[in-house]
Motif scaffolding. Structure first.
Motif, PDB file in Angstrom:
ATOM      1  N   GLY A   1      51.504  38.334  46.205  1.00 55.46           N
ATOM      2  CA  GLY A   1      51.675  39.088  44.970  1.00 55.46           C
ATOM      3  C   GLY A   1      50.618  38.730  43.943  1.00 55.46           C
ATOM      4  N   TRP A   2      50.277  37.442  43.848  1.00 58.41           N
ATOM      5  CA  TRP A   2      49.244  37.011  42.906  1.00 58.41           C
ATOM      6  C   TRP A   2      47.880  37.583  43.288  1.00 58.41           C
ATOM      7  CZ3 TRP A   2      51.239  31.351  43.441  1.00 58.41           C
ATOM      8  CH2 TRP A   2      52.401  31.200  42.661  1.00 58.41           C
ATOM      9  N   ILE A   3      47.580  37.555  44.577  1.00 61.75           N
ATOM     10  CA  ILE A   3      46.312  38.124  45.031  1.00 61.75           C
ATOM     11  C   ILE A   3      46.256  39.612  44.705  1.00 61.75           C
ATOM     12  CG2 ILE A   3      44.962  38.714  47.090  1.00 61.75           C
ATOM     13  CD1 ILE A   3      45.872  35.988  48.266  1.00 61.75           C
ATOM     14  N   SER A   4      47.365  40.303  44.910  1.00 58.16           N
ATOM     15  CA  SER A   4      47.421  41.726  44.590  1.00 58.16           C
ATOM     16  C   SER A   4      47.158  41.950  43.099  1.00 58.16           C
ATOM     17  CB  SER A   4      48.790  42.294  44.969  1.00 58.16           C
ATOM     18  OG  SER A   4      48.879  43.647  44.589  1.00 58.16           O
ATOM     19  N   THR A   5      47.767  41.128  42.241  1.00 50.93           N
ATOM     20  CA  THR A   5      47.556  41.261  40.799  1.00 50.93           C
ATOM     21  C   THR A   5      46.094  41.054  40.438  1.00 50.93           C
ATOM     22  OG1 THR A   5      49.810  40.529  40.281  1.00 50.93           O
ATOM     23  CG2 THR A   5      48.164  40.340  38.528  1.00 50.93           C
ATOM     24  N   VAL A   6      45.479  40.008  40.997  1.00 55.80           N
ATOM     25  CA  VAL A   6      44.064  39.728  40.720  1.00 55.80           C
ATOM     26  C   VAL A   6      43.199  40.905  41.149  1.00 55.80           C
ATOM     27  CG1 VAL A   6      42.113  38.259  41.397  1.00 55.80           C
ATOM     28  CG2 VAL A   6      44.289  37.214  40.750  1.00 55.80           C
ATOM     29  N   ASN A   7      43.473  41.440  42.337  1.00 53.04           N
ATOM     30  CA  ASN A   7      42.686  42.576  42.828  1.00 53.04           C
ATOM     31  C   ASN A   7      42.865  43.817  41.947  1.00 53.04           C
ATOM     32  OD1 ASN A   7      41.667  41.113  44.981  1.00 53.04           O
ATOM     33  ND2 ASN A   7      43.234  41.805  46.417  1.00 53.04           N
ATOM     34  N   LEU A   8      44.104  44.125  41.602  1.00 54.64           N
ATOM     35  CA  LEU A   8      44.385  45.311  40.788  1.00 54.64           C
ATOM     36  C   LEU A   8      43.787  45.184  39.393  1.00 54.64           C
ATOM     37  CD1 LEU A   8      48.090  45.881  41.850  1.00 54.64           C
ATOM     38  CD2 LEU A   8      46.168  47.401  42.381  1.00 54.64           C
ATOM     39  N   LEU A   9      43.936  44.003  38.799  1.00 55.36           N
ATOM     40  CA  LEU A   9      43.392  43.808  37.451  1.00 55.36           C
ATOM     41  C   LEU A   9      41.878  43.977  37.446  1.00 55.36           C
ATOM     42  CD1 LEU A   9      43.754  43.054  34.474  1.00 55.36           C
ATOM     43  CD2 LEU A   9      43.613  40.641  35.154  1.00 55.36           C
ATOM     44  N   ASN A  10      41.212  43.463  38.455  1.00 55.49           N
ATOM     45  CA  ASN A  10      39.759  43.600  38.508  1.00 55.49           C
ATOM     46  C   ASN A  10      39.328  45.036  38.781  1.00 55.49           C
ATOM     47  OD1 ASN A  10      38.189  41.011  38.090  1.00 55.49           O
ATOM     48  ND2 ASN A  10      39.847  40.314  39.422  1.00 55.49           N
ATOM     49  N   GLN A  11      40.089  45.747  39.582  1.00 49.80           N
ATOM     50  CA  GLN A  11      39.783  47.170  39.783  1.00 49.80           C
ATOM     51  C   GLN A  11      39.927  47.933  38.475  1.00 49.80           C
ATOM     52  OE1 GLN A  11      42.001  48.915  43.116  1.00 49.80           O
ATOM     53  NE2 GLN A  11      41.957  46.922  44.119  1.00 49.80           N
ATOM     54  N   ALA A  12      40.996  47.635  37.735  1.00 47.70           N
ATOM     55  CA  ALA A  12      41.207  48.295  36.442  1.00 47.70           C
ATOM     56  C   ALA A  12      40.121  47.902  35.457  1.00 47.70           C
ATOM     57  CB  ALA A  12      42.588  47.930  35.891  1.00 47.70           C
ATOM     58  N   ARG A  13      39.792  46.627  35.422  1.00 43.19           N
ATOM     59  CA  ARG A  13      38.770  46.139  34.500  1.00 43.19           C
ATOM     60  C   ARG A  13      37.442  46.841  34.748  1.00 43.19           C
ATOM     61  NH1 ARG A  13      33.644  44.540  34.562  1.00 43.19           N
ATOM     62  NH2 ARG A  13      33.132  43.220  32.796  1.00 43.19           N
ATOM     63  N   ASN A  14      37.055  46.942  36.008  1.00 41.34           N
ATOM     64  CA  ASN A  14      35.782  47.580  36.346  1.00 41.34           C
ATOM     65  C   ASN A  14      35.792  49.072  36.026  1.00 41.34           C
ATOM     66  OD1 ASN A  14      34.634  45.194  37.191  1.00 41.34           O
ATOM     67  ND2 ASN A  14      35.135  45.498  39.344  1.00 41.34           N
ATOM     68  N   GLY A  15      36.909  49.728  36.320  1.00 36.96           N
ATOM     69  CA  GLY A  15      37.011  51.147  36.025  1.00 36.96           C
ATOM     70  C   GLY A  15      36.913  51.428  34.535  1.00 36.96           C
TER      71      GLY A  15
END
Length: 199
Positions: A129-143
């Motif tokens: 779950g933590w890895i998923s959060t890190v991945n999603l947050l970075n995708q959002a940040r980049n977008g």
């Protein structure tokens, strides 16, 4: 034994996020905000969350490096700084890239710590779950940061509204992750340096 990095995350970094969230609420309460304006406020919170988490990761790595160098007992402080800045910390991913899963892993390996492996060992039910959060947050940040609406739309299609509620959900997950990272770093350093009292 908690690090100063975790204290800063819980206090200063948390206060900055709280202030931004409060400003979000005040603005929405005071104005007839359209959907675009509400989304932009939420994007600001998401960007701040990504920045604060990256800062926490850098602080925690700095603390680990400091402990290792102190234990090495290099008497000449100038020489120690040369080794620290030109060898251990030179080219650190967290200084030039986002706090992605891979960048975090590569940088903490500089201290010999396989951070995601240790997190998986100590927190097997939470780490995915933590890895998923890190991945999603970075995708959002980049977008958001690079104005790539297609990336944001992909996240929305996958059920992530990128609203304030999303930011608060991811923040809760990162609060847990920060605590866990601090724990595994402390455990690793105590194994490496049994005489370690505090850091």
């Amino acid at each position: 034994m908690k690090s100063n990095a975790l204290t800063v995350w819980r206090e200063e970094r948390s206060r900055r996020l709280d202030r931004l969230v409060a400003a979000h609420h005040r603005t929405l309460d005071a104005e007839a905000m359209d959907e675009w304006g509400a989304n932009e406020l939420s994007h600001a919170v998401l960007l701040r969350l990504a920045a604060e988490f990256q800062g926490f990761c850098r602080d925690l790595l700095d603390a680990c490096v400091e402990v290792v160098f102190a234990a090495a007992g290099i008497a000449d402080r100038g020489l120690e700084n040369v080794f620290r800045s030109h060898n251990v910390l030179r080219g650190r991913r967290l200084d030039s890239g986002n706090a992605t899963k891979d960048n975090i892993a590569i940088d903490f390996l500089r201290c010999g710590l396989e951070v995601w492996v240790e997190l998986g060992t100590h927190f097997p039910h939470q780490v995915r779950g933590w890895i998923s959060t890190v991945n999603l947050l970075n995708q959002a940040r980049n977008g958001i940061a690079h104005d790539v609406e297609a990336k944001l739309n992909l996240l929305r299609r996958d059920g992530h509204s990128l609203s304030l509620a999303t930011a608060l959900e991811w923040r809760f997950s990162l609060d847990e992750l920060a605590e866990a990272m601090d724990t595994v770093c402390s455990t690793y350093l105590r194994t490496l340096l049994p005489e370690l009292v505090q850091w």
